[in-house]
Motif scaffolding. Structure first.
Motif, PDB file in Angstrom:
ATOM      1  N   ASN A 185      -1.696  -2.432  -6.067  1.00  0.00           N
ATOM      2  CA  ASN A 185      -2.550  -1.890  -5.002  1.00  0.00           C
ATOM      3  C   ASN A 185      -1.892  -0.714  -4.276  1.00  0.00           C
ATOM      4  O   ASN A 185      -2.287  -0.366  -3.169  1.00  0.00           O
ATOM      5  CB  ASN A 185      -2.881  -2.987  -3.981  1.00  0.00           C
ATOM      6  CG  ASN A 185      -3.892  -3.986  -4.516  1.00  0.00           C
ATOM      7  OD1 ASN A 185      -5.000  -3.605  -4.904  1.00  0.00           O
ATOM      8  ND2 ASN A 185      -3.522  -5.260  -4.569  1.00  0.00           N
TER       9      ASN A 185
ATOM     10  N   PHE B 197      -0.672   1.289 -10.995  1.00  0.00           N
ATOM     11  CA  PHE B 197      -1.460   1.779  -9.852  1.00  0.00           C
ATOM     12  C   PHE B 197      -2.133   3.111 -10.169  1.00  0.00           C
ATOM     13  O   PHE B 197      -2.409   3.906  -9.281  1.00  0.00           O
ATOM     14  CB  PHE B 197      -0.569   1.931  -8.612  1.00  0.00           C
ATOM     15  CG  PHE B 197       0.741   2.621  -8.865  1.00  0.00           C
ATOM     16  CD1 PHE B 197       0.846   4.002  -8.815  1.00  0.00           C
ATOM     17  CD2 PHE B 197       1.866   1.879  -9.170  1.00  0.00           C
ATOM     18  CE1 PHE B 197       2.046   4.633  -9.043  1.00  0.00           C
ATOM     19  CE2 PHE B 197       3.080   2.500  -9.403  1.00  0.00           C
ATOM     20  CZ  PHE B 197       3.175   3.885  -9.342  1.00  0.00           C
TER      21      PHE B 197
ATOM     22  N   ARG C 246      -0.995   2.800  -2.873  1.00  0.00           N
ATOM     23  CA  ARG C 246      -1.790   3.996  -2.580  1.00  0.00           C
ATOM     24  C   ARG C 246      -0.918   5.217  -2.278  1.00  0.00           C
ATOM     25  O   ARG C 246      -1.359   6.342  -2.511  1.00  0.00           O
ATOM     26  CB  ARG C 246      -2.721   3.724  -1.398  1.00  0.00           C
ATOM     27  CG  ARG C 246      -3.711   2.597  -1.656  1.00  0.00           C
ATOM     28  CD  ARG C 246      -4.561   2.319  -0.434  1.00  0.00           C
ATOM     29  NE  ARG C 246      -5.439   1.165  -0.645  1.00  0.00           N
ATOM     30  CZ  ARG C 246      -6.239   0.653   0.290  1.00  0.00           C
ATOM     31  NH1 ARG C 246      -6.265   1.183   1.513  1.00  0.00           N
ATOM     32  NH2 ARG C 246      -7.000  -0.392   0.015  1.00  0.00           N
TER      33      ARG C 246
ATOM     34  N   ASP D  54      -5.102   3.713 -10.976  1.00  0.00           N
ATOM     35  CA  ASP D  54      -6.465   3.812 -10.439  1.00  0.00           C
ATOM     36  C   ASP D  54      -6.515   3.737  -8.920  1.00  0.00           C
ATOM     37  O   ASP D  54      -7.589   3.974  -8.332  1.00  0.00           O
ATOM     38  CB  ASP D  54      -7.339   2.691 -11.020  1.00  0.00           C
ATOM     39  CG  ASP D  54      -7.532   2.836 -12.523  1.00  0.00           C
ATOM     40  OD1 ASP D  54      -7.608   3.986 -12.995  1.00  0.00           O
ATOM     41  OD2 ASP D  54      -7.589   1.795 -13.214  1.00  0.00           O
ATOM     42  N   THR D  55      -5.396   3.414  -8.262  1.00  0.00           N
ATOM     43  CA  THR D  55      -5.423   3.229  -6.811  1.00  0.00           C
ATOM     44  C   THR D  55      -4.622   4.275  -6.049  1.00  0.00           C
ATOM     45  O   THR D  55      -4.862   4.477  -4.862  1.00  0.00           O
ATOM     46  CB  THR D  55      -4.864   1.843  -6.446  1.00  0.00           C
ATOM     47  OG1 THR D  55      -3.510   1.737  -6.901  1.00  0.00           O
ATOM     48  CG2 THR D  55      -5.707   0.745  -7.092  1.00  0.00           C
TER      49      THR D  55
ATOM     50  N   ASN E 137      -8.149   8.633  -8.617  1.00  0.00           N
ATOM     51  CA  ASN E 137      -8.373   8.468  -7.176  1.00  0.00           C
ATOM     52  C   ASN E 137      -7.399   9.289  -6.334  1.00  0.00           C
ATOM     53  O   ASN E 137      -7.404   9.197  -5.109  1.00  0.00           O
ATOM     54  CB  ASN E 137      -8.241   6.983  -6.800  1.00  0.00           C
ATOM     55  CG  ASN E 137      -9.002   6.636  -5.544  1.00  0.00           C
ATOM     56  OD1 ASN E 137     -10.130   7.087  -5.348  1.00  0.00           O
ATOM     57  ND2 ASN E 137      -8.390   5.863  -4.657  1.00  0.00           N
TER      58      ASN E 137
ATOM     59  N   HIS F 128       0.814  -1.218   0.000  1.00  0.00           N
ATOM     60  CA  HIS F 128       0.000   0.000   0.000  1.00  0.00           C
ATOM     61  C   HIS F 128       0.851   1.273   0.000  1.00  0.00           C
ATOM     62  O   HIS F 128       0.415   2.293  -0.554  1.00  0.00           O
ATOM     63  CB  HIS F 128      -0.930   0.014   1.213  1.00  0.00           C
ATOM     64  CG  HIS F 128      -2.056  -0.953   1.107  1.00  0.00           C
ATOM     65  ND1 HIS F 128      -2.965  -1.183   2.128  1.00  0.00           N
ATOM     66  CD2 HIS F 128      -2.437  -1.789   0.094  1.00  0.00           C
ATOM     67  CE1 HIS F 128      -3.836  -2.098   1.763  1.00  0.00           C
ATOM     68  NE2 HIS F 128      -3.541  -2.482   0.525  1.00  0.00           N
TER      69      HIS F 128
END
Length: 645
Positions: free
Chosen positions: A127, A149, A129, A151-152, A176, A105
């Motif tokens: 994944n 990543f 962030r 979209d995350t 996002n 993350h």
């Protein structure tokens, strides 16, 4: 029976204890079920410890000396959620080094020595962030390096690097993202509309870059935009832009209207606003200047099938965008045959008969637009075959077909050329007049056709047809005339007068052209030059030569005078006492002449023969005429040496 045998085996397998967690040397481990944390801070590590438990959820390796990240360092660590590699000396990331970290993350790679981010460096972080890459030496970021990543990701930090450009196309897809930090880089340009799809964006930091302008974005019109995070509501965007060399013109009016507390942002240009605090400048001072076409190709002749280059140069504030309209009225686009450049040049790779006609150059910016015609003459291939086949740009001469335009003519906010008499020294067009022309000055008068409310100033724009340098003059709104005193003699000029006023509909500064005029200054009268200025070189040669000759003559005269004086004071030494002409001697028992008196009497005669000898030598001593012979030696003045008969 099979079920009974399987049951004890199943019970045994579920009751078997899990393998104990292994902790690397010099590291601290925390086993807080169900997660396992490894802390290896300030332990002097040169590489990632190989004995890492693959079930680790959080791994902290900051403040070490790790230089490279290898593929095997994080292999099979699918449970890792948080990886911190801050404050190391990492300069190299091997391809697919993070390929197995599918559950990661947060990745902290700040304060390292990375110089570039390639496509395969962050592959596999599906994944992710939080990506922190601040305080590196990044000069380039590959557009595909963030694809896994896109979209995350929620937090992207690229601050304190050496980025001149950012993969804006990838940034526009971060749907996002909540925070984007691009501060303290070398970014010079932000595309317009790049943030329109970032609906969750709450903070955009562009502090301390090289941005001259920040374009408005549809996102900024949908949500409130603040310049400070303090006191801003949650559903708003905080935009930080301090420390940039802002060019404060009409394009930044939207930024000036932001809700903010007083900050220290300043303007770097234009000159009249340079150094002023951004927030202290009134909105009406953020003005733009309409385009002005300073140079163009009036007419160009090209052979069919050969290349042609049409030129159109314009200036304005902001810098105008130049586009071309073909003779058929269609916008010229970049194709394999035509190329339009940012500097206004249009290249045609192979001219055809369909290109023959008048192209229109359109220069536009936020303050308006200006147009100018460019005529292209295409010679058929059959006719061109008899010539050289080379392009020839025909500049219009004064008194030509276009009404007296000089070479290198240009248009200033004039949609089409207007004919006028060549001998006229005063031009008037749309209420603008040029009077009292001299070799270096001209009086410009103007009168608006329609009254304009709220005129703030007048602007005079002019340039000579022989160069591309525009000149601007700002005039107070109370004036209706201005004396130009910096003109060159014998040149053609094009001039326009614009009024800057307040637009009642938008409350923004607007400009309106009051008219344009063309005029030519008088020829400067020829100046007389003195003879010594024209023949200075020859005169100097003559003077220097004369001095040398005179010096030689004086030297000769002095030598002659010295010689004469010397002769007057020493007469005895001036004449020779004797001059020996012949020497006579007798070698065989003869006598030798001794009498000086007799020898003196015979100084001009030939030597006489001496008797009594077989071999004779005649000796004759001669004296200068008028000089007495020397007295005889030994007292024998009258004695003669007798010669035998």
């Amino acid at each position: 029976m099979d079920k009974l045998l399987l049951l004890p085996l199943l019970v045994f397998s579920t009751a078997a204890p899990a393998a104990p967690m292994t902790c690397p040397k010099r590291c601290q481990c925390q086993n807080l079920s169900p997660s396992f944390t490894i802390l290896c801070t300030k332990t002097g590590l040169l590489f990632v410890p190989p004995a890492l438990d693959r079930r680790t959820a959080e791994l902290r390796l900051m403040d070490n000396f790790i230089t490279v990240l290898r593929r095997k360092d994080f292999a099979n660590m699918t449970n890792l959620l948080h990886l911190t590699l801050s404050r190391n000396t990492i300069s190299q990331i091997m391809p697919l080094a993070f390929a197995d970290l599918r559950g990661l993350h947060a990745l902290h790679l700040d304060s390292n020595r990375l110089t570039a981010l390639r496509d395969d460096h962050l592959k596999g972080l599906v994944n992710l962030r939080h990506l922190i890459l601040s305080n590196n030496q990044l000069s380039s970021v590959s557009p595909r390096s963030l694809d896994d990543f896109v979209d995350t990701i929620e937090d992207l930090d690229l601050s304190y690097n050496n980025l001149v450009d950012v993969p804006w196309g990838t940034v526009a897809r971060l749907s996002n993202v909540n925070t984007v930090s691009l501060d303290h880089n070398l970014i010079e340009f932000v595309p317009e509309g790049i943030f329109s799809n970032l609906h969750k964006l709450a903070r955009l930091d562009m502090t301390s870059n090289k941005l001259k302008k920040i374009p408005p974005d549809p996102l900024f019109s949908r949500i409130p935009v603040y310049a400070k995070s303090k006191g801003s509501p949650l559903s708003s965007l905080v935009l930080s832009f301090g420390g940039n060399p802002l060019h404060c013109n009409c394009e930044l009016v939207w930024l000036r209207r932001l809700t903010r507390e007083d900050d220290l942002e300043t303007c770097a240009s234009p000159p009249e606003l340079a150094g002023k605090y951004f927030w202290s400048i009134k909105e009406e001072e953020f003005v733009c200047e309409p385009p002005m076409i300073t140079h163009r190709t009036p007419r160009l002749a090209a052979a069919e099938g050969r290349g042609a280059s049409l030129k159109c140069k314009a200036v304005g504030d902001p810098e105008p965008y130049v586009r071309w309209i073909a003779p058929d009225g269609k916008l010229v686009s970049n194709t394999s045959r035509t190329t339009s450049y940012e500097n206004g040049t249009l290249d045609i790779a192979a001219a055809s008969m369909a290109d023959k006609g008048t192209f229109t150059c359109i220069a536009s910016n936020a303050a308006g637009e200006s147009t100018a015609p460019v005529e292209l003459l295409v010679t058929p291939a059959a006719e061109a075959g008899n010539g050289t086949g080379c392009e020839k740009e025909e500049e219009e001469e004064e008194g030509g077909e276009e009404g007296g335009e000089g070479p290198g003519a240009s248009d200033i906010l004039i949609p089409a050329k207007s004919s006028f008499a060549n001998e006229s020294k005063e031009r008037r067009e749309k209420g603008v007049a040029v009077e009292e022309l001299t070799a270096a000055s001209a009086l410009v008068r103007w009168e608006p056709r329609q009254p304009l409310p709220g005129v703030r100033m007048y602007q005079i724009q002019y340039n000579s047809s022989t160069d591309d340098v525009p000149v601007y003059r700002m005039i107070p709104p109370t004036s209706k005339s201005f004396l130009l005193t910096d003109l060159a003699p014998g040149r053609s000029y094009e001039l326009c007068v614009l009024a800057v006023y307040s637009d009642g509909a938008t409350a923004l500064p607007a400009t309106r052209s009051l008219g344009c005029a063309r005029f030519a200054t008088r020829e400067e009268p020829p100046r007389c030059r003195s003879l010594h200025a024209q023949f200075l070189g020859g005169t100097m040669i003559i003077v220097i030569g004369g001095i040398i000759v005179a010096s030689v003559l004086v030297f000769i005269f002095i030598l002659l005078m010295k010689y004469k004086v010397y002769n007057n004071h020493h007469p005895a030494h001036a004449k020779k006492a004797a001059k020996v002409t012949h020497v006579c001697s007798q070698t065989n028992g003869g006598s030798v002449a001794r009498s000086a008196s007799k020898l003196g009497e015979r100084r001009e005669s030939s030597c006489q023969e001496v008797a009594g000898g077989r071999g004779k030598t005649v000796v004759e001593l001669g004296w200068d005429k008028g000089t007495p012979p020397p007295p005889p030696q030994g007292g024998d003045a009258d004695a003669d040496t007798a010669a035998p008969s």
